[in-house]
Motif scaffolding. Structure first.
Motif, PDB file in Angstrom:
ATOM      1  N   LEU A 168      43.929  55.275  38.504  1.00 19.85           N
ATOM      2  CA  LEU A 168      42.724  54.449  38.524  1.00 19.85           C
ATOM      3  C   LEU A 168      41.979  54.550  39.847  1.00 19.85           C
ATOM      4  O   LEU A 168      40.839  54.103  39.951  1.00 19.85           O
ATOM      5  N   GLY A 169      42.649  55.106  40.874  1.00 17.10           N
ATOM      6  CA  GLY A 169      41.948  55.358  42.128  1.00 17.10           C
ATOM      7  C   GLY A 169      41.999  54.246  43.142  1.00 17.10           C
ATOM      8  O   GLY A 169      41.213  54.264  44.110  1.00 17.10           O
ATOM      9  N   PHE A 170      42.868  53.261  42.984  1.00 14.05           N
ATOM     10  CA  PHE A 170      42.986  52.186  43.972  1.00 14.05           C
ATOM     11  C   PHE A 170      43.917  52.615  45.101  1.00 14.05           C
ATOM     12  O   PHE A 170      44.920  53.317  44.879  1.00 14.05           O
ATOM     13  N   ALA A 171      43.570  52.206  46.318  1.00  9.66           N
ATOM     14  CA  ALA A 171      44.413  52.553  47.470  1.00  9.66           C
ATOM     15  C   ALA A 171      45.802  51.971  47.320  1.00  9.66           C
ATOM     16  O   ALA A 171      46.799  52.595  47.708  1.00  9.66           O
ATOM     17  N   SER A 172      45.888  50.764  46.748  1.00  7.65           N
ATOM     18  CA  SER A 172      47.190  50.127  46.522  1.00  7.65           C
ATOM     19  C   SER A 172      47.077  49.181  45.344  1.00  7.65           C
ATOM     20  O   SER A 172      46.004  48.652  45.064  1.00  7.65           O
ATOM     21  N   ALA A 173      48.198  49.007  44.673  1.00  7.64           N
ATOM     22  CA  ALA A 173      48.270  48.048  43.564  1.00  7.64           C
ATOM     23  C   ALA A 173      49.151  46.882  43.982  1.00  7.64           C
ATOM     24  O   ALA A 173      50.122  47.059  44.723  1.00  7.64           O
ATOM     25  N   LEU A 174      48.809  45.712  43.526  1.00  6.34           N
ATOM     26  CA  LEU A 174      49.540  44.499  43.900  1.00  6.34           C
ATOM     27  C   LEU A 174      50.459  44.095  42.754  1.00  6.34           C
ATOM     28  O   LEU A 174      49.996  43.636  41.710  1.00  6.34           O
ATOM     29  N   PRO A 175      51.777  44.280  42.913  1.00  5.33           N
ATOM     30  CA  PRO A 175      52.708  43.891  41.843  1.00  5.33           C
ATOM     31  C   PRO A 175      52.827  42.367  41.754  1.00  5.33           C
ATOM     32  O   PRO A 175      52.866  41.670  42.759  1.00  5.33           O
ATOM     33  N   LEU A 176      52.859  41.860  40.530  1.00  5.83           N
ATOM     34  CA  LEU A 176      52.901  40.417  40.294  1.00  5.83           C
ATOM     35  C   LEU A 176      53.877  40.079  39.174  1.00  5.83           C
ATOM     36  O   LEU A 176      54.097  40.887  38.263  1.00  5.83           O
ATOM     37  N   ALA A 177      54.434  38.891  39.268  1.00  7.82           N
ATOM     38  CA  ALA A 177      55.136  38.268  38.145  1.00  7.82           C
ATOM     39  C   ALA A 177      54.606  36.841  38.099  1.00  7.82           C
ATOM     40  O   ALA A 177      55.225  35.909  38.617  1.00  7.82           O
ATOM     41  N   ALA A 178      53.417  36.681  37.509  1.00  5.24           N
ATOM     42  CA  ALA A 178      52.714  35.400  37.572  1.00  5.24           C
ATOM     43  C   ALA A 178      53.532  34.273  36.965  1.00  5.24           C
ATOM     44  O   ALA A 178      53.493  33.140  37.446  1.00  5.24           O
ATOM     45  N   SER A 179      54.275  34.561  35.898  1.00  6.35           N
ATOM     46  CA  SER A 179      55.051  33.505  35.243  1.00  6.35           C
ATOM     47  C   SER A 179      56.140  32.959  36.145  1.00  6.35           C
ATOM     48  O   SER A 179      56.610  31.833  35.944  1.00  6.35           O
ATOM     49  N   HIS A 180      56.562  33.724  37.155  1.00  4.58           N
ATOM     50  CA  HIS A 180      57.584  33.282  38.106  1.00  4.58           C
ATOM     51  C   HIS A 180      57.016  33.011  39.500  1.00  4.58           C
ATOM     52  O   HIS A 180      57.769  32.614  40.399  1.00  4.58           O
ATOM     53  N   GLY A 181      55.718  33.243  39.688  1.00  7.04           N
ATOM     54  CA  GLY A 181      55.099  32.994  40.987  1.00  7.04           C
ATOM     55  C   GLY A 181      55.385  34.063  42.017  1.00  7.04           C
ATOM     56  O   GLY A 181      55.130  33.854  43.208  1.00  7.04           O
ATOM     57  N   ARG A 182      55.895  35.214  41.604  1.00 10.22           N
ATOM     58  CA  ARG A 182      56.202  36.293  42.550  1.00 10.22           C
ATOM     59  C   ARG A 182      54.952  37.114  42.862  1.00 10.22           C
ATOM     60  O   ARG A 182      54.136  37.371  41.985  1.00 10.22           O
ATOM     61  N   GLY A 183      54.821  37.501  44.126  1.00  8.56           N
ATOM     62  CA  GLY A 183      53.730  38.367  44.539  1.00  8.56           C
ATOM     63  C   GLY A 183      52.426  37.640  44.824  1.00  8.56           C
ATOM     64  O   GLY A 183      51.410  38.290  45.089  1.00  8.56           O
ATOM     65  N   VAL A 184      52.444  36.324  44.803  1.00  3.00           N
ATOM     66  CA  VAL A 184      51.201  35.570  45.015  1.00  3.00           C
ATOM     67  C   VAL A 184      50.757  35.643  46.473  1.00  3.00           C
ATOM     68  O   VAL A 184      49.565  35.793  46.758  1.00  3.00           O
ATOM     69  N   LEU A 185      51.692  35.532  47.403  1.00  2.00           N
ATOM     70  CA  LEU A 185      51.336  35.557  48.832  1.00  2.00           C
ATOM     71  C   LEU A 185      50.678  36.877  49.224  1.00  2.00           C
ATOM     72  O   LEU A 185      49.610  36.870  49.859  1.00  2.00           O
ATOM     73  N   PRO A 186      51.251  38.065  48.895  1.00  2.00           N
ATOM     74  CA  PRO A 186      50.542  39.318  49.199  1.00  2.00           C
ATOM     75  C   PRO A 186      49.176  39.404  48.512  1.00  2.00           C
ATOM     76  O   PRO A 186      48.230  39.974  49.071  1.00  2.00           O
ATOM     77  N   LEU A 187      49.064  38.818  47.324  1.00  2.06           N
ATOM     78  CA  LEU A 187      47.783  38.827  46.627  1.00  2.06           C
ATOM     79  C   LEU A 187      46.742  38.038  47.415  1.00  2.06           C
ATOM     80  O   LEU A 187      45.602  38.498  47.607  1.00  2.06           O
ATOM     81  N   LEU A 188      47.107  36.858  47.911  1.00  4.10           N
ATOM     82  CA  LEU A 188      46.186  36.049  48.695  1.00  4.10           C
ATOM     83  C   LEU A 188      45.795  36.750  49.990  1.00  4.10           C
ATOM     84  O   LEU A 188      44.642  36.671  50.426  1.00  4.10           O
ATOM     85  N   GLU A 189      46.752  37.425  50.609  1.00  6.83           N
ATOM     86  CA  GLU A 189      46.455  38.163  51.838  1.00  6.83           C
ATOM     87  C   GLU A 189      45.494  39.318  51.586  1.00  6.83           C
ATOM     88  O   GLU A 189      44.681  39.657  52.463  1.00  6.83           O
ATOM     89  N   ALA A 190      45.559  39.914  50.396  1.00  6.22           N
ATOM     90  CA  ALA A 190      44.637  41.005  50.066  1.00  6.22           C
ATOM     91  C   ALA A 190      43.246  40.473  49.723  1.00  6.22           C
ATOM     92  O   ALA A 190      42.232  41.134  49.999  1.00  6.22           O
ATOM     93  N   ILE A 191      43.174  39.281  49.146  1.00  3.96           N
ATOM     94  CA  ILE A 191      41.879  38.706  48.767  1.00  3.96           C
ATOM     95  C   ILE A 191      41.111  38.218  49.983  1.00  3.96           C
ATOM     96  O   ILE A 191      39.886  38.376  50.071  1.00  3.96           O
ATOM     97  N   ASP A 192      41.801  37.649  50.955  1.00  7.26           N
ATOM     98  CA  ASP A 192      41.150  36.971  52.076  1.00  7.26           C
ATOM     99  C   ASP A 192      40.111  37.823  52.809  1.00  7.26           C
ATOM    100  O   ASP A 192      38.989  37.354  53.039  1.00  7.26           O
ATOM    101  N   PRO A 193      40.427  39.059  53.221  1.00  9.64           N
ATOM    102  CA  PRO A 193      39.401  39.815  53.969  1.00  9.64           C
ATOM    103  C   PRO A 193      38.179  40.207  53.141  1.00  9.64           C
ATOM    104  O   PRO A 193      37.133  40.558  53.711  1.00  9.64           O
ATOM    105  N   LEU A 194      38.280  40.126  51.818  1.00 14.41           N
ATOM    106  CA  LEU A 194      37.141  40.493  50.974  1.00 14.41           C
ATOM    107  C   LEU A 194      36.205  39.323  50.711  1.00 14.41           C
ATOM    108  O   LEU A 194      35.090  39.520  50.214  1.00 14.41           O
ATOM    109  N   LEU A 195      36.650  38.116  51.043  1.00 12.77           N
ATOM    110  CA  LEU A 195      35.818  36.939  50.796  1.00 12.77           C
ATOM    111  C   LEU A 195      34.675  36.876  51.795  1.00 12.77           C
ATOM    112  O   LEU A 195      34.867  37.145  52.982  1.00 12.77           O
ATOM    113  N   PRO A 196      33.478  36.520  51.364  1.00 14.95           N
ATOM    114  CA  PRO A 196      32.351  36.392  52.295  1.00 14.95           C
ATOM    115  C   PRO A 196      32.541  35.199  53.212  1.00 14.95           C
ATOM    116  O   PRO A 196      33.254  34.243  52.880  1.00 14.95           O
TER     117      PRO A 196
END
Length: 466
Positions: A135-163
């Motif tokens: 798909l051409g993404f530099a990195s993919a963020l692995p998640l297990a939303a039903s268990h809450g896994r991977g949420v912290l790295p996801l938030l860290e990836a979102i933060d710099p993109l926020l205006p």
């Protein structure tokens, strides 16, 4: 305004589960079935240092006909207002052609996109994310939303993109305004009414019954006043509720009634008041919420049919005769202004504040005008009243023998308070408190002189008998 992050992907990839994790709520309806979410659902993520709005969207499918097309329109609107798009895929299904079509659509929108690979629990994360490398993404963020896994790295990836934005100072005040829940049976026009009130296609509208499955909250401002409209799923008779999703939709509707300040009970003028409508009004009454009865599709009725509908309203809803009834057409907009006036009147009545002195004076006037029936030869005494809460108004009445007050007299008092203070569109609850006898359990102690007089009276009584 907070920045916006939209969750986009195929049906049943876990977007609603992730929404609930990010917002730390259970607002989004979750089921192991595709197509549960159809409308945009908003919440606020406060897990990171910079807060942002999360938008849950319906799944994008290959076909865009019928409900799928209406859902896709809602997704397009969510992408348009988003600052960051979180593209959610399913690690267990792998990369599908639908995922590639969705990504092509996202890239045309020219918005920052992050790839979240969900459902990696029990899988090798490296292998699971490798399937999506094309798909051409530099990195993919692995998640297990039903268990809450991977949420912290996801938030860290979102933060710099926020205006950048200036956070508003924290406030304890409720800025949601008047919470108005719109309830009724399926296909009576609830979503059409919401869209008419806000002036845009905010929720999916279709002739298919059961289009709305979740309770959708929509902020609105009208005539300088804030409202939060709650569009709910249609409630059918219990015997006709078949799948688990519909059962949870009904639960969400009942929870929305509890959370509302005012409930608009929407009826179909073509069908009048059905048994299911009366039962739903009963739920509103049990919750103690202000009520407005709106009869929709009125413009399409003939004179005879209108008269039949009015008779049905009087006959079936006599137990909530205090609720104002408004005839409207959600499709064409007639009667909408009068409907909102009725909502405002009901809200004002439900939150009316009283003082103990004015309630006591009203109680005295009611007691003087009509005294309660005797109980075992004694009349119940009503001494004073004071406020016991609002929404709905609760009046606490103190007196003696109040437990034996006739039900008809209780209704008389309720109607007296309602007419005296012009309370429209809200139930009035009366709580009766039995006053304690201050001399109960106490024995009168005689003085020495009283004891001598008592003994003298006893001796004289004995002499008289002889």
């Amino acid at each position: 305004m907070l920045p916006v992050v939209a969750l986009v992907g195929r049906p049943n990839v876990g977007k609603s589960t992730l929404f609930n994790v990010l917002t730390r709520t259970r607002d989004a309806l979750v089921a192991d079935l595709p197509g549960v979410t159809r409308d945009r659902h908003y919440g606020i993520c406060r897990l990171a240092e910079r807060h942002f709005v999360v938008v849950d969207t319906g799944g994008l499918a290959d076909s865009e006909e019928g409900l799928a097309g209406l859902t896709a329109r809602q997704v397009e609107l969510a992408i348009g207002e988003a600052d960051v798009v979180l593209f959610v895929v399913d690690a267990r299904d792998g990369l599908l052609p639908t995922d590639q079509a969705i990504l092509a659509r996202l890239r045309r929108a020219a918005k920052p996109v992050l790839l979240a690979v969900n459902k990696v629990d029990g899988l090798d994360e490296t292998v699971a994310t490798a399937d999506f490398a094309t798909l051409g993404f530099a990195s993919a963020l692995p998640l297990a939303a039903s268990h809450g896994r991977g949420v912290l790295p996801l938030l860290e990836a979102i933060d710099p993109l926020l205006p950048a934005y200036e956070p508003e100072p924290a406030s304890d005040a409720d800025t949601s305004g008047v919470r108005v829940a719109i309830v009724g049976r399926p296909n009576v026009g609830k979503s059409t009414l919401v869209n008419r009130l806000i002036g845009e296609d905010r929720v999916v509208v279709s002739d298919i019954a059961g289009t709305t499955r979740d309770s959708i909250r929509v902020p609105m401002e009208r005539d300088g006043r804030r409202y939060t409209l709650i569009d709910t799923a249609g409630v059918r008779r219990r015997a006709r509720i078949e799948d688990a999703v519909e059962k949870f939709s009904v639960i969400k509707t009942l929870q929305s009634i509890e959370a509302a300040n005012v409930v608009i009970m929407l009826l179909d003028a073509n069908e009048g008041v059905t048994e299911q409508d009366a039962g739903l009004v009963g739920h509103v009454l049990d919750a103690g919420r202000a009520l407005v009865v709106a009869v929709n599709k009125w413009d399409g009725l003939k004179t005879y049919d209108r008269e039949q509908c009015r008779n049905s309203l009087v006959r079936r809803l006599d137990f909530v005769a205090w609720a104002q009834q408004v005839t409207i057409s959600a499709l064409h907009g007639s009667g909408i202004g009068e409907l909102m006036k009725a909502v405002n009147r009901a809200y004002a009545s439900a939150n009316r504040s009283f003082t103990s002195s004015e309630l006591t004076r009203a109680l005295e006037a009611a007691y003087t005008a009509y005294q309660p029936p005797l109980v075992r030869g004694h009349a119940p005494k009503l001494k004073y009243a004071h406020p016991g809460g609002s929404n709905p108004p609760n009046i606490v009445i103190h007196g003696s023998r109040t437990k034996h007050l006739a039900e008809a007299y209780r209704r008389y008092l309720e109607n007296f308070f309602r007419k005296r203070y012009k309370l429209v569109g809200t139930p009035v609850r009366l709580t009766f408190a039995e006053s304690d006898n201050p001399y109960a359990g106490k024995k009168n102690v005689l003085t020495e002189g009283q004891q001598k007089r008592r003994q003298r009276m006893i001796r004289n009584a004995k002499r008289g008998k002889r």
